[in-house]
Write an enzyme that holds these catalytic residues in place. Structure first.
Site, PDB file in Angstrom:
ATOM      1  CG  ASN A 117       1.995   1.640   4.699  1.00 24.32           C
ATOM      2  OD1 ASN A 117       3.308   1.714   4.871  1.00 24.32           O
ATOM      3  ND2 ASN A 117       1.395   1.226   3.431  1.00 24.32           N
TER       4      ASN A 117
ATOM      5  CG  ASN B 176      -4.679   3.942   0.359  1.00 28.17           C
ATOM      6  OD1 ASN B 176      -4.111   3.301  -0.392  1.00 28.17           O
ATOM      7  ND2 ASN B 176      -4.564   4.003   1.782  1.00 28.17           N
TER       8      ASN B 176
ATOM      9  CD  GLU C 290      -2.175   1.260   3.090  1.00 29.57           C
ATOM     10  OE1 GLU C 290      -1.555   0.655   3.990  1.00 29.57           O
ATOM     11  OE2 GLU C 290      -3.238   1.651   3.051  1.00 29.57           O
TER      12      GLU C 290
ATOM     13  CE  LYS D 226      -7.136   1.269   3.737  1.00 29.56           C
ATOM     14  NZ  LYS D 226      -5.818   1.695   4.406  1.00 29.56           N
TER      15      LYS D 226
ATOM     16  CB  CYS E 260      -3.678  -1.486   4.543  1.00 34.80           C
ATOM     17  SG  CYS E 260      -3.244  -1.669   6.286  1.00 34.80           S
TER      18      CYS E 260
ATOM     19  CD  GLU F  58      -5.417   4.582   5.461  1.00 30.74           C
ATOM     20  OE1 GLU F  58      -5.975   4.383   4.577  1.00 30.74           O
ATOM     21  OE2 GLU F  58      -4.923   3.734   6.379  1.00 30.74           O
TER      22      GLU F  58
HETATM   23  N1  CDV Z   1      -3.052   1.361   6.486  1.00 30.81           N
HETATM   24  C1  CDV Z   1      -4.105   0.534   7.125  1.00 30.81           C
HETATM   25  O1  CDV Z   1      -5.055   0.434   6.837  1.00 30.81           O
HETATM   26  N2  CDV Z   1      -3.413   0.309   8.327  1.00 30.81           N
HETATM   27  C2  CDV Z   1      -4.479  -0.373   9.380  1.00 30.81           C
HETATM   28  C3  CDV Z   1      -3.987   0.172  10.811  1.00 30.81           C
HETATM   29  C4  CDV Z   1      -4.428   1.440  11.189  1.00 30.81           C
HETATM   30  C5  CDV Z   1      -4.868  -0.714  11.800  1.00 30.81           C
HETATM   31  C6  CDV Z   1      -4.569  -1.856   9.348  1.00 30.81           C
HETATM   32  O2  CDV Z   1      -5.649  -2.293   9.432  1.00 30.81           O
HETATM   33  O3  CDV Z   1      -3.553  -2.574   9.177  1.00 30.81           O
END
Ligand code: CDV
Length: 314
Positions: A198, A111, A47, A128, A173, A147
């Site tokens: 991330n 994103n 990501e 996203k 993510c 975010e």
């Molecule tokens: N980049 C993300 O979406 N990170 C989230 C963190 C904030 C928990 C994740 O679900 O990994």
């Protein structure tokens, strides 16, 4: 005839705030070449792979925010990645921050992840949907995760794409923690689901969560999503200490059985590969998770009609 493809997850070590796109793309190209040497025809990058994970900061100026976004893809900095992909015949998945300019001068920030085929052509795009965190800093949280300040909720749904002799889908993510993500892709017959992440090693919103649960939940979510939808899941992490925040690695390739086929062992740039038999999930799709035979959609209404929890009356 067996349908097999070697795939790779290209985990990235930290990206510094002042690291140029050119330098990052060089790192991605090195990993793509390494994946190709190992026989891979598809590489999944993390990501927001082109920059540091900027949503950890409350940036003030629009100019600074926009410096982390791409207004076109490919662009000057990323074109070499597309060229090497075409030269090697390797498809790839890339996460980045996208500005979409629409009529009337309005701009949307997403994103985003794209899927590029083995000829270097964009075969699919995803934006996203599940944006974690907040729009404003939370002073009592161990790490800021903003975010909701920088991105709009994706407007493309969870599309699956028929490309590279398979049916492929993407998520990003936090989406990987939600069963709805995988099921919507599973209902389109997705055989490979790609995602980048991330994820701070410590829960950014809760100082009391034991550290070991981070990796447990990471793998649990992807393994469950893979098994329950009979799909291969490829997860590529950003890992290590990036601008003071430790990110979990754990990039992995998960079989439709839910078993881990490959797992990263470092917190740096690292390529992992696995040979995916695209028919490995067929017996699961025809038995336990034969959706057409066993799903009972008349009992699932709450999933699309209600967002939060509404307990029964006392
Ligand atoms: N980049 C993300 O979406 N990170 C989230 C963190 C904030 C928990 C994740 O679900 O990994």
């Amino acid at each position: 005839m067996p349908r097999k493809i070697v795939v790779a997850a290209a985990q990235m070590g930290p990206v510094a705030r002042d690291e140029s796109r050119w330098h990052v793309v060089d790192r991605l190209i090195s990993m793509m070449r390494e994946a190709h040497r190992r026989g891979a025809r598809l590489v999944v990058f993390p990501e927001l792979a082109l920059t540091t994970f900027f949503p950890r900061w409350a940036l003030q100026s629009e100019e600074e925010v926009d410096s982390f976004f791409e207004t076109e893809m490919p662009n000057n900095a990323t074109a070499p990645l597309f060229e090497v992909a075409k030269e090697l015949g390797v498809g790839f998945h890339l996460g980045y921050a996208e500005i979409e300019a629409v009529a009337g001068g309005k701009r949307h920030h997403y994103n985003t992840a794209i899927l590029v085929d083995q000829k270097g052509k964009i075969a699919g795009k995803y934006r996203k949907v599940h944006l974690p965190g907040y729009a404003e800093p939370q002073p009592h949280h161990p790490v800021q995760h903003l975010e909701k300040r920088y991105f709009e909720v994706g407007n493309l749904g969870f599309p699956a794409f028929r490309t590279m002799d398979s049916i492929m889908g993407m998520c990003i993510c936090n989406d990987r923690r939600w069963p709805e993500t995988y099921r919507v892709l599973g209902l389109q017959g997705a055989e490979i689901i790609m995602l980048g992440y991330n994820t701070p090693s410590a829960n950014p919103s809760s100082a009391s969560e034991p550290l070991h649960l981070g990796m447990f939940h990471n793998l649990l979510s992807m393994q469950a999503g893979a098994y329950q939808n009979a799909a291969w899941v490829i997860g590529a992490a950003k890992a290590g200490i990036e601008e003071g925040v430790h990110h979990m690695g754990g990039s992995c390739i998960i079989a439709p059985t839910g078993e881990i086929a490959a797992l990263a062992t470092t917190e740096g740039d690292e390529v992992i590969t696995a040979e995916c038999d695209l028919d490995k999930g067929t017996y699961i799709r025809e038995t336990i998770f034969n959706f057409a035979a066993h799903r009972r959609i008349e009992h699932y209404k709450l999933i699309t009609e209600q967002t939060g929890v509404v307990p029964p009356p006392e």
